[in-house]
Design a protein around this motif. Structure first.
Motif: not given
Length: 924
Positions: A348-370
């Motif tokens: 996956s591209t760095l852009h997609d990784q950053k985008r998904y991490i921000r989404y999970l961060s905004d959704l207050h996902a458990l753990g540390d997705p990054a």
């Protein structure tokens, strides 16, 4: 008339600066005897008597009014003291403009606003009032026609109070020539104004705090006065009476209109319920909208709706809202799982990784997705590296030679490889590397070289994004602003804990890269436990020095690229160690291959000699070594951060020994050429330099070389090697920073001199022995007897034959190398003179004629070869003459001289070679 008191003197004011209507306290002396005595008060030229409050003769409180001057004195005038003076001043600040909708702690005078559109003063409605310059920069009116603007922006307006306001129209009309830097300042001004409005009531209260205190004091004083007035009455105070009256009126009204108000309350409740349903339909439709937006991929919309719903209904106690909000949470949890799965997908591209991490961060996902993403990316890179190795190993074992992994590389990379090889392989005359191979060999990249190129390219394509992902994780740019603020403290703790883990990841990638390359190129440096994982190439032939140099250049470029990412040097140290080991190995292999090439130089000896008696072999030998060292130039050069190849004593010793081995191999080749049987010498192409005189007649007649001639050619080459070639090679070694050059030169010179001496002795033995062996039979031919012989009539034939044989040796040597003539003939003369001396000493007695004959022959030989006499040969001739009886009469001496002249005259042509040698030696 004289005044009874001193004039007023103002000595202090607090505060000493402020905007109009600022309340100030004036302190001084003789400020009046009472409020009626104060008849004048000016601050900065403005009369402030109306707001003045006399407190004492040393204190007055007032408000500063509007004034023309920015700074001025405080002048107090009293009846008793007259007009006073001031030792202090007050600075009047310009007030900020207050809009009609801005909060203010003081009363703002109404004023007429200037209408920029109509260019005239008039009162306009409050809602249409606006600041003249909202951007806060200078307005530059453009000459763009109004009609063209209306056509360009139909239905829009440049008035920023209008609902159809067009920012582009406003900028064209008022700031068409404004620079970009000024527009950036305008944006800053707008942001400042917006932030000021967002400060809200708190800033308003802070700004008007003194006004609130004054109002509170006034209300408190009124209340106290009212209470004081009502304490004498039984009914209580006036406010108490008013409260009782209002309470009774409210009770009576409720009684009269209870039924009507009840129906009204019920209608209001129904209306409110309908309003609530209409108002919160967003929540009721949210679960379905979330599913639709997830299918579309509009994750931003889902997150925004979720945040809105969470802020509105996250803590609600209404059951209906709770039920629907629980459905929303269920959908959001499924979205978290979906996004996490997409985040951990590879590649996956760095852009997609950053985008998904921000989404999970905004959704207050458990753990540390990054961090989970970083771990997945690390495992993916290692898997790619091992898969790359396995693919090339299988290709090598499956169909070797049918597929070139080089073709899988990008064109730029392939051209870079070919360009590098074309530079390192450009060799000149006599180079053994210029074989008869066609140009297609350039494209047949060895599998291991192609593997290294592919592996480094893979690392350089994956590791930068991996490193940038970590940097983004550290500085918090992976997360949204809200998530960053909420989890900043916790994330900073995670970063500190993860730093060592990430460092281990980078080191593991670097170690894997290095071990895979070592397994392919330096298998002996891999421990046995890691051979299966990192080795398995099973190739017998070793890469050439050129390919190793190319691999070193590839790894160096990889190191530079990784350094550019600002990866710490300690993490890249293993690559530096690998580069050093490869450089050492490249030097060793190149020198070994050079030794192999030099072994084959003997096959290329064409026996073509030049004017100096040299063949092309010494030149080919020197060029072979020079080209070998040139191919190592880039390898031996130390790039930034690299150590010298020769820093280890063991490496110095091995390189020194290989260099000595190269020189000794060439010396062995010379020895083999000198002893090669005649049948093995190819002389079909034999010739000499056309510019040289045709003195080598025997060669031109039968086109064959004798063993003596080959010995002479090899001896000539040895002399040239000693005087020039070996010294030049030592200079080249020194130029390339080789160590132990003295040892290399000494050992090589010793071996060369040993060979030279051995070959020289062989040649002398071949040439001198027949001449020496013919002397004794020639002397005593015909039963000659020194005791009983006839008077001498000239030099006998045996001596003439010996001289002719010496002349033949001279001719043979002179044809090959003029420089060898003195060395060879001096040794031949030594052998002949020694034999002649021995023969003379063995004679028991001489007759007079015998002694004269012997003296004649000895002197004839001595005078003829005088140019080539050495101390040893001179001593031999002296001993021979001493063995003879001395000449007693002058007639004998005269006869001896006549016979010597006769001999020299009769053999003048044959003896010319010795005369030419004499003149040459005299010139030199």
């Amino acid at each position: 008339m004289s005044r009874s008191r001193q004039p007023p003197l103002v000595t202090g004011i607090s505060p000493n600066e402020g905007i109009p209507w600022t309340k100030v306290t004036i302190r001084g002396e003789n400020l009046g005897t009472g409020p009626t005595d104060l008849i004048g008060l000016t601050i900065c030229g403005h009369n402030c008597l109306l707001t003045a409050e006399w407190r004492s003769a040393s204190k007055i409180v007032c408000r500063v009014g509007q004034a023309k001057n920015d700074k001025g004195d405080i002048i107090v005038t009293t009846k008793s003291g007259g007009k006073g003076t001031s030792t202090v001043s007050f600075k009047l600040l310009k007030p900020e403009k207050i809009g009609l909708l801005d909060q203010s702690a003081v009363w703002v005078d109404e004023m007429n606003y200037y209408d920029m559109r109509t260019d005239r003063n008039k009162g306009i409605p409050p809602l249409s009032l606006r600041p003249a310059n909202p951007l806060g920069i200078e307005i530059e009116k453009s000459k763009f026609p109004q009609k063209d603007l209306e056509t360009l922006f139909p239905g829009m307006s440049a008035d920023f109070t209008s609902e159809n306001f067009s920012a582009a129209w406003y900028l064209i009309e008022n700031h068409s020539t404004t620079s970009f830097e000024q527009l950036k300042m305008a944006v800053t001004n707008l942001k400042r104004q917006a932030n000021k409005k967002n400060e809200g009531s708190l800033a308003y209260v802070k700004g008007g705090l003194s006004t609130f205190f004054e109002a509170q004091d006034a209300l408190s004083a009124i209340h106290q006065k009212l209470e004081a007035d009502g304490t004498e009455k039984v009914e209580g105070s006036m406010t108490q009476k008013l409260e009782n009256v209002l309470n009774r009126a409210s009770t009576t009204a409720d009684t009269l209109f209870q039924e009507v108000l009840g129906r009204k309350d019920k209608a209001d409740s129904t209306r409110n319920a309908l309003n609530v349903l209409q108002r919160f339909k967003f929540l009721f439709n949210l679960p379905l909208n979330i599913e639709r937006n997830i299918q579309k991929g509009d994750y931003d919309v889902v997150i925004n709706d979720y945040e809105k719903a969470k802020s509105l209904f996250g803590k609600t106690e209404v059951q209906v809202f709770k039920k629907y909000y629980a459905e929303v949470e269920t959908r959001i949890e499924a979205l978290r799982e979906l996004l996490l799965a997409k985040l951990l997908e590879t590649p996956s591209t760095l852009h997609d990784q950053k985008r998904y991490i921000r989404y999970l961060s905004d959704l207050h996902a458990l753990g540390d997705p990054a961090w989970q993403c970083i771990g997945a990316q690390h495992r993916w890179i290692l898997q790619l590296m091992h898969s790359c190795k396995e693919g090339y190993v299988q290709d090598l074992k499956g169909t070797p030679g049918l597929h070139s992994p080089m073709l899988d590389l990008d064109n730029d990379t392939r051209l870079l490889v070919l360009g590098h090889l074309s530079q390192t392989a450009s060799l000149k005359r006599g180079s053994s590397f210029q074989s008869g191979r066609d140009d297609t060999w350039r494209y047949k990249t060895p599998h291991r070289v192609a593997f290294v190129e592919k592996l480094t390219k893979l690392v350089l394509s994956q590791l930068p994004n991996f490193w940038k992902l970590w940097i983004s994780y550290v500085n918090g740019s992976l997360f949204s602003e809200t998530a960053e603020k909420s989890g900043q403290i916790e994330r900073s703790k995670n970063v500190r804990q993860r730093q060592n883990d990430f460092k281990k990841m980078i080191q593991e990638v670097m170690q894997c890269l290095v071990k895979l390359i070592r397994g392919a190129l330096l298998p002996l440096s891999i421990p046995e436990c890691g051979v299966r994982q990192y080795g398995g190439w099973e190739v017998k032939s070793e890469l050439s020095g050129q390919w190793l140099a190319h691999v070193i250049q590839t790894i160096r470029l990889t190191y530079e690229s990784l350094t550019a990412l600002e990866i710490p040097n300690d993490m890249l140290q293993t690559i530096q160690d690998l580069i050093l080991d490869l450089r050492v190995r490249c030097v060793m292999v190149t020198l070994q291959h050079t030794a192999e090439e030099i072994k084959r130089l003997a096959e290329k000896e064409d026996w073509i000699i030049d004017n100096e008696g040299l063949t092309s072999l010494p030149c080919q030998f020197e060029q072979c070594i020079v080209h070998s060292l040139q191919s190592l130039k880039g390898v031996l050069e130390c790039k930034p951060g690299e150590a010298s190849v020769f820093q280890q004593p063991k490496t110095q010793e091995e390189v020194c020994q290989l260099s000595i081995n190269i020189m000794q191999i060439f010396i062995y080749c010379l020895e083999q050429l000198s002893t090669k049987p005649d049948a093995d010498v190819d002389t079909t192409h034999l010739s000499v330099d056309v510019s040289s005189p045709d003195l080598f007649g025997s060669i031109h007649e039968d086109f064959s070389l004798t063993s003596e001639q080959r010995l002479l050619i090899v001896l000539s080459n040895c002399c040239y090697l000693e005087r020039h070639t070996f010294l030049n090679i030592a200079e080249h070694f020194e130029k390339h920073n080789f160590q132990g050059i003295e040892k290399i030169t000494q050992v090589s010179m010793a071996s060369l001199k040993e060979l030279d001496q051995r070959l020289f002795e062989n040649y002398i033995e071949l040439k001198a022995d027949p001449i020496v062996g013919s002397l004794e039979p020639g002397i005593y031919a015909g039963y000659f007897d020194w005791k009983d012989c006839l008077p001498p009539t000239g030099v006998r034939n045996y001596l003439k034959e010996a001289l002719v044989n010496i002349i033949a040796v001279h001719a043979e040597v002179f044809t090959i190398s003029k420089e060898l003539v003195p060395r060879v003939l001096s040794k031949v003369v030594e052998a002949v003179s020694e034999e002649l001396s021995r023969l003379m000493q063995c004679v028991s007695s001489f007759s007079k004629n015998g002694a004269l004959q012997a003296r004649l022959e000895i002197c004839a030989l001595r005078d003829t070869v005088a140019v080539h006499l050495t101390p040893e040969s001179k001593s031999s001739f002296k001993q021979a003459l001493e063995a003879l009886p001395q000449l007693s009469s002058g007639a004998d001496k005269k006869l001896l001289e006549e016979l010597l002249n006769k001999f020299k005259s009769s053999m003048h042509l044959q003896l010319t070679c010795f005369q030419a040698a004499s003149s040459t030696m005299m010139k030199t």
